[in-house]
Write a protein that holds these residues in place. Structure first.
Motif, PDB file in Angstrom:
ATOM      1  N   VAL A  34       0.842  -1.206   0.000  1.00 35.36           N
ATOM      2  CA  VAL A  34       0.000   0.000   0.000  1.00 35.36           C
ATOM      3  C   VAL A  34       0.876   1.254   0.000  1.00 35.36           C
ATOM      4  CG1 VAL A  34      -1.668   1.318   1.352  1.00 35.36           C
ATOM      5  CG2 VAL A  34      -1.997  -1.132   1.034  1.00 35.36           C
ATOM      6  N   THR A  65      -7.199   3.137   3.143  1.00 35.46           N
ATOM      7  CA  THR A  65      -6.435   3.765   2.058  1.00 35.46           C
ATOM      8  C   THR A  65      -7.275   3.826   0.791  1.00 35.46           C
ATOM      9  OG1 THR A  65      -4.306   3.097   2.972  1.00 35.46           O
ATOM     10  CG2 THR A  65      -4.384   3.547   0.600  1.00 35.46           C
ATOM     11  N   GLN A  66      -7.995   2.760   0.504  1.00 36.15           N
ATOM     12  CA  GLN A  66      -8.844   2.767  -0.685  1.00 36.15           C
ATOM     13  C   GLN A  66      -9.873   3.892  -0.596  1.00 36.15           C
ATOM     14  OE1 GLN A  66     -11.804  -0.346  -1.387  1.00 36.15           O
ATOM     15  NE2 GLN A  66     -10.969  -0.557  -3.463  1.00 36.15           N
ATOM     16  N   ASP A  67     -10.437   4.099   0.580  1.00 35.08           N
ATOM     17  CA  ASP A  67     -11.401   5.183   0.770  1.00 35.08           C
ATOM     18  C   ASP A  67     -10.752   6.546   0.514  1.00 35.08           C
ATOM     19  OD1 ASP A  67     -14.062   6.138   1.680  1.00 35.08           O
ATOM     20  OD2 ASP A  67     -12.895   6.968   3.343  1.00 35.08           O
ATOM     21  N   ALA A  91      -8.828  -1.025   3.287  1.00 32.89           N
ATOM     22  CA  ALA A  91     -10.030  -0.282   2.895  1.00 32.89           C
ATOM     23  C   ALA A  91      -9.932   1.201   3.245  1.00 32.89           C
ATOM     24  CB  ALA A  91     -11.260  -0.904   3.556  1.00 32.89           C
ATOM     25  N   THR A 132      -5.562  -1.518  -3.958  1.00 33.36           N
ATOM     26  CA  THR A 132      -5.542  -1.404  -2.497  1.00 33.36           C
ATOM     27  C   THR A 132      -6.793  -1.972  -1.831  1.00 33.36           C
ATOM     28  OG1 THR A 132      -6.416   0.855  -2.631  1.00 33.36           O
ATOM     29  CG2 THR A 132      -4.011   0.612  -2.473  1.00 33.36           C
ATOM     30  N   GLY A 133      -7.796  -2.281  -2.612  1.00 34.47           N
ATOM     31  CA  GLY A 133      -9.081  -2.695  -2.055  1.00 34.47           C
ATOM     32  C   GLY A 133      -9.016  -3.858  -1.092  1.00 34.47           C
ATOM     33  N   ILE A 142      -6.885   2.404  -6.706  1.00 32.43           N
ATOM     34  CA  ILE A 142      -8.078   2.012  -5.947  1.00 32.43           C
ATOM     35  C   ILE A 142      -8.261   0.501  -6.016  1.00 32.43           C
ATOM     36  CG2 ILE A 142     -10.613   2.090  -5.970  1.00 32.43           C
ATOM     37  CD1 ILE A 142     -10.289   5.084  -6.853  1.00 32.43           C
ATOM     38  N   GLU A 143      -8.143  -0.034  -7.210  1.00 34.08           N
ATOM     39  CA  GLU A 143      -8.326  -1.479  -7.393  1.00 34.08           C
ATOM     40  C   GLU A 143      -7.260  -2.282  -6.636  1.00 34.08           C
ATOM     41  OE1 GLU A 143      -8.222  -4.696 -11.023  1.00 34.08           O
ATOM     42  OE2 GLU A 143      -8.993  -2.683 -11.447  1.00 34.08           O
TER      43      GLU A 143
END
Length: 189
Positions: A26, A143-145, A141, A136-137, A133-134
């Protein structure tokens, strides 16, 4: 940046609930985003200083809030990296050494030409954000947010740029352009 690339300063500790291996992956993605945001802020300021023509004031004043937002996003990105145990590299050298894109190519130019080139900059930036985004999902979550929120704001700025390049029928002047120079040329045609 893919998850197979390693961050130069491996994470030894991280947040509860995030494995160090995941944090390393990440943080590598976030370093790439930090580089992109630093580059974006500098590019927007470059355009701000070098835009001319009848649309000067509209573009000149439109860009400062985008610069401020890019700086805020960079700060949020770096702070997330630090929270995950990473060491954010925010120097110009890090951007140049680690980026996978070329410098912005236009100098002093008409506002519409700069917007045509900026359309391509935002397209590339948003494509790389969606990849981040894809990737880190499944790992983090939170970081993705963060990345989703940044994408929302960047899409809003891209829309503002594209509104100058679109006709009333929805045809985009930069359609078919693949480089900043082509985008500038298409926009000015």
């Amino acid at each position: 940046m893919t998850l197979t690339q390693q961050y130069p300063d491996p994470v030894d500790f991280t947040l509860p609930g995030v494995a160090p291996r995941d944090a390393n992956a990440v943080v590598a993605v976030l370093q790439d985003r930090l580089n992109a945001l630093g580059d974006l802020g500098l590019t927007l300021k470059h355009i701000h200083w070098n835009v001319v023509g009848p649309h000067f004031i509209a573009v000149h004043t439109m860009l400062d809030p985008q610069v401020a937002a890019a700086r805020t996003m960079a700060d949020e990105t770096a702070e997330r990296m630090a929270a995950l145990g990473g060491v954010p590299l925010g120097t110009p050298g890090a951007i140049v050494d680690q980026r996978s894109w070329d410098d912005y190519s236009l100098r002093r130019a008409d506002a519409i030409a700069h917007l045509g080139a900026l359309d391509l900059v935002y397209r590339g930036l948003l494509d790389s954000y969606r990849q981040a985004i894809e990737s880190t999902g499944a790992l983090d979550a939170v970081t993705q947010d963060l990345l989703i929120g940044h994408t929302h704001d960047l899409e809003q700025f891209h829309w503002m740029v594209r509104a100058h390049l679109e006709d009333s029928g929805g045809q985009l002047a930069t359609e078919g352009a693949h480089t900043e120079t082509e985008g500038a040329r298409h926009a000015g045609a």
